[in-house]
Design a protein around this motif. Sequence first.
Motif, PDB file in Angstrom:
ATOM      1  N   PHE A   2       0.836  -1.202   0.000  1.00  0.00           N
ATOM      2  CA  PHE A   2       0.000   0.000   0.000  1.00  0.00           C
ATOM      3  C   PHE A   2       0.870   1.251   0.000  1.00  0.00           C
ATOM      4  O   PHE A   2       1.864   1.338   0.707  1.00  0.00           O
ATOM      5  N   LYS A   3       0.453   2.238  -0.786  1.00  0.00           N
ATOM      6  CA  LYS A   3       1.213   3.478  -0.923  1.00  0.00           C
ATOM      7  C   LYS A   3       0.482   4.694  -0.388  1.00  0.00           C
ATOM      8  O   LYS A   3       1.098   5.720  -0.119  1.00  0.00           O
ATOM      9  N   HIS A   4      -0.843   4.606  -0.275  1.00  0.00           N
ATOM     10  CA  HIS A   4      -1.626   5.751   0.197  1.00  0.00           C
ATOM     11  C   HIS A   4      -2.801   5.228   1.015  1.00  0.00           C
ATOM     12  O   HIS A   4      -3.721   4.608   0.477  1.00  0.00           O
ATOM     13  N   ILE A   5      -2.760   5.489   2.303  1.00  0.00           N
ATOM     14  CA  ILE A   5      -3.746   4.946   3.242  1.00  0.00           C
ATOM     15  C   ILE A   5      -4.667   6.056   3.731  1.00  0.00           C
ATOM     16  O   ILE A   5      -4.192   7.104   4.174  1.00  0.00           O
ATOM     17  N   LEU A   6      -5.966   5.816   3.661  1.00  0.00           N
ATOM     18  CA  LEU A   6      -6.939   6.729   4.253  1.00  0.00           C
ATOM     19  C   LEU A   6      -7.249   6.237   5.656  1.00  0.00           C
ATOM     20  O   LEU A   6      -7.595   5.062   5.842  1.00  0.00           O
ATOM     21  N   ILE A   7      -7.118   7.132   6.629  1.00  0.00           N
ATOM     22  CA  ILE A   7      -7.443   6.785   8.012  1.00  0.00           C
ATOM     23  C   ILE A   7      -8.505   7.764   8.512  1.00  0.00           C
ATOM     24  O   ILE A   7      -8.196   8.892   8.878  1.00  0.00           O
ATOM     25  N   PRO A   8      -9.776   7.335   8.524  1.00  0.00           N
ATOM     26  CA  PRO A   8     -10.821   8.190   9.084  1.00  0.00           C
ATOM     27  C   PRO A   8     -10.797   8.113  10.608  1.00  0.00           C
ATOM     28  O   PRO A   8     -10.428   7.084  11.184  1.00  0.00           O
ATOM     29  N   THR A   9     -11.182   9.202  11.251  1.00  0.00           N
ATOM     30  CA  THR A   9     -11.226   9.225  12.705  1.00  0.00           C
ATOM     31  C   THR A   9     -12.430  10.005  13.180  1.00  0.00           C
ATOM     32  O   THR A   9     -12.872  10.940  12.522  1.00  0.00           O
ATOM     33  N   ASP A  10     -12.957   9.597  14.327  1.00  0.00           N
ATOM     34  CA  ASP A  10     -14.037  10.350  14.959  1.00  0.00           C
ATOM     35  C   ASP A  10     -13.568  10.962  16.273  1.00  0.00           C
ATOM     36  O   ASP A  10     -14.346  11.556  16.998  1.00  0.00           O
ATOM     37  N   GLY A  11     -12.282  10.804  16.564  1.00  0.00           N
ATOM     38  CA  GLY A  11     -11.724  11.391  17.778  1.00  0.00           C
ATOM     39  C   GLY A  11     -11.871  10.532  19.023  1.00  0.00           C
ATOM     40  O   GLY A  11     -11.405  10.908  20.099  1.00  0.00           O
ATOM     41  N   SER A  12     -12.481   9.369  18.901  1.00  0.00           N
ATOM     42  CA  SER A  12     -12.658   8.484  20.059  1.00  0.00           C
ATOM     43  C   SER A  12     -11.348   7.774  20.391  1.00  0.00           C
ATOM     44  O   SER A  12     -10.415   7.748  19.587  1.00  0.00           O
ATOM     45  N   ALA A  13     -11.299   7.170  21.570  1.00  0.00           N
ATOM     46  CA  ALA A  13     -10.106   6.420  21.989  1.00  0.00           C
ATOM     47  C   ALA A  13      -9.854   5.253  21.029  1.00  0.00           C
ATOM     48  O   ALA A  13      -8.704   4.969  20.683  1.00  0.00           O
ATOM     49  N   LEU A  14     -10.909   4.594  20.594  1.00  0.00           N
ATOM     50  CA  LEU A  14     -10.753   3.474  19.659  1.00  0.00           C
ATOM     51  C   LEU A  14     -10.204   3.963  18.323  1.00  0.00           C
ATOM     52  O   LEU A  14      -9.316   3.337  17.739  1.00  0.00           O
ATOM     53  N   SER A  15     -10.694   5.090  17.850  1.00  0.00           N
ATOM     54  CA  SER A  15     -10.179   5.675  16.616  1.00  0.00           C
ATOM     55  C   SER A  15      -8.718   6.073  16.780  1.00  0.00           C
ATOM     56  O   SER A  15      -7.920   5.899  15.863  1.00  0.00           O
ATOM     57  N   ASP A  16      -8.375   6.620  17.939  1.00  0.00           N
ATOM     58  CA  ASP A  16      -6.984   6.991  18.220  1.00  0.00           C
ATOM     59  C   ASP A  16      -6.055   5.786  18.107  1.00  0.00           C
ATOM     60  O   ASP A  16      -4.956   5.876  17.576  1.00  0.00           O
ATOM     61  N   SER A  17      -6.521   4.656  18.613  1.00  0.00           N
ATOM     62  CA  SER A  17      -5.734   3.436  18.536  1.00  0.00           C
ATOM     63  C   SER A  17      -5.537   3.019  17.076  1.00  0.00           C
ATOM     64  O   SER A  17      -4.439   2.620  16.676  1.00  0.00           O
ATOM     65  N   ALA A  18      -6.589   3.137  16.274  1.00  0.00           N
ATOM     66  CA  ALA A  18      -6.486   2.796  14.851  1.00  0.00           C
ATOM     67  C   ALA A  18      -5.552   3.770  14.133  1.00  0.00           C
ATOM     68  O   ALA A  18      -4.778   3.360  13.257  1.00  0.00           O
ATOM     69  N   GLU A  28       6.066   1.632   8.041  1.00  0.00           N
ATOM     70  CA  GLU A  28       6.706   0.399   7.602  1.00  0.00           C
ATOM     71  C   GLU A  28       6.563   0.182   6.100  1.00  0.00           C
ATOM     72  O   GLU A  28       7.471  -0.340   5.453  1.00  0.00           O
ATOM     73  N   ALA A  29       5.432   0.598   5.525  1.00  0.00           N
ATOM     74  CA  ALA A  29       5.190   0.419   4.096  1.00  0.00           C
ATOM     75  C   ALA A  29       5.721   1.597   3.268  1.00  0.00           C
ATOM     76  O   ALA A  29       5.629   1.579   2.048  1.00  0.00           O
ATOM     77  N   ARG A  30       6.223   2.614   3.976  1.00  0.00           N
ATOM     78  CA  ARG A  30       6.672   3.857   3.315  1.00  0.00           C
ATOM     79  C   ARG A  30       5.541   4.476   2.500  1.00  0.00           C
ATOM     80  O   ARG A  30       5.743   4.944   1.380  1.00  0.00           O
ATOM     81  N   ALA A  31       4.378   4.455   3.110  1.00  0.00           N
ATOM     82  CA  ALA A  31       3.177   5.004   2.467  1.00  0.00           C
ATOM     83  C   ALA A  31       2.869   6.378   3.038  1.00  0.00           C
ATOM     84  O   ALA A  31       3.374   6.753   4.097  1.00  0.00           O
ATOM     85  N   ARG A  32       2.039   7.098   2.339  1.00  0.00           N
ATOM     86  CA  ARG A  32       1.551   8.365   2.868  1.00  0.00           C
ATOM     87  C   ARG A  32       0.129   8.148   3.365  1.00  0.00           C
ATOM     88  O   ARG A  32      -0.520   7.153   3.016  1.00  0.00           O
ATOM     89  N   VAL A  33      -0.334   9.087   4.166  1.00  0.00           N
ATOM     90  CA  VAL A  33      -1.643   8.953   4.795  1.00  0.00           C
ATOM     91  C   VAL A  33      -2.488  10.189   4.503  1.00  0.00           C
ATOM     92  O   VAL A  33      -1.970  11.303   4.459  1.00  0.00           O
ATOM     93  N   THR A  34      -3.762   9.960   4.322  1.00  0.00           N
ATOM     94  CA  THR A  34      -4.750  11.030   4.361  1.00  0.00           C
ATOM     95  C   THR A  34      -5.638  10.725   5.552  1.00  0.00           C
ATOM     96  O   THR A  34      -6.205   9.639   5.640  1.00  0.00           O
ATOM     97  N   ALA A  35      -5.700  11.665   6.483  1.00  0.00           N
ATOM     98  CA  ALA A  35      -6.565  11.519   7.657  1.00  0.00           C
ATOM     99  C   ALA A  35      -7.856  12.273   7.384  1.00  0.00           C
ATOM    100  O   ALA A  35      -7.839  13.393   6.870  1.00  0.00           O
ATOM    101  N   LEU A  36      -8.979  11.668   7.741  1.00  0.00           N
ATOM    102  CA  LEU A  36     -10.288  12.241   7.441  1.00  0.00           C
ATOM    103  C   LEU A  36     -11.138  12.359   8.692  1.00  0.00           C
ATOM    104  O   LEU A  36     -11.236  11.413   9.480  1.00  0.00           O
ATOM    105  N   THR A  69      -9.018  20.191  16.058  1.00  0.00           N
ATOM    106  CA  THR A  69      -8.411  19.559  17.237  1.00  0.00           C
ATOM    107  C   THR A  69      -8.122  18.084  16.972  1.00  0.00           C
ATOM    108  O   THR A  69      -7.020  17.590  17.226  1.00  0.00           O
ATOM    109  N   ILE A  70      -9.108  17.380  16.452  1.00  0.00           N
ATOM    110  CA  ILE A  70      -8.954  15.944  16.188  1.00  0.00           C
ATOM    111  C   ILE A  70      -7.883  15.698  15.132  1.00  0.00           C
ATOM    112  O   ILE A  70      -6.997  14.855  15.314  1.00  0.00           O
ATOM    113  N   LEU A  71      -7.928  16.438  14.041  1.00  0.00           N
ATOM    114  CA  LEU A  71      -6.941  16.251  12.978  1.00  0.00           C
ATOM    115  C   LEU A  71      -5.557  16.735  13.398  1.00  0.00           C
ATOM    116  O   LEU A  71      -4.545  16.181  12.961  1.00  0.00           O
ATOM    117  N   GLY A  72      -5.500  17.728  14.264  1.00  0.00           N
ATOM    118  CA  GLY A  72      -4.212  18.176  14.793  1.00  0.00           C
ATOM    119  C   GLY A  72      -3.533  17.067  15.590  1.00  0.00           C
ATOM    120  O   GLY A  72      -2.311  16.880  15.520  1.00  0.00           O
TER     121      GLY A  72
END
Length: 145
Positions: A2-18, A28-36, A69-72
């Motif tokens: 994988f080269k580009h990973i989307l990681i959505p978050t809702d700001g919860s503790a479970l999302s933080d872990s993900a 590890e994959a040398r990929a870039r991320v888009t956080a949503l 705040t969440i994305l920061g």
Amino acid sequence: MFKHILIPTDGSALSDSAVTRGMRLAREARARVTALYAMPEYQVLTYDAGMMGDTRELFETQTRARADTILGHVKHIADEEGVPCDLVAVANDRPYDAIIHTARERGCDLILMASHGRRGIEGFLLGSETHKVLTHSKIPVLVHR
């Protein structure tokens, strides 16, 4: 890999872990991320047209502040892991739709997201955004539990 990973978050503790796991995978994959972060859309809750302007402005200001705040926090984790990360906040009352649309629009080849593990009647009534993404996405989805 994988080269580009989307990681959505809702700001919860479970999302933080993900988010943390996703950033480690990206490193590890040398990929870039888009956080949503999918912000709720403004809903009219009054019959008084005079209140709508002030209410909408306040709602949008508070919603944007929460998104920032969440994305920061996500950006901080990405920086610690040395992963390039773009931050996206979109207004959409159907988070699963925002996730799939953003992944396609940004050319992501993996969606990595948390699951709150709701089952039974709770899962039916509240719905599962993760389940909806799994059902509707043509992009691979990795679920962190």
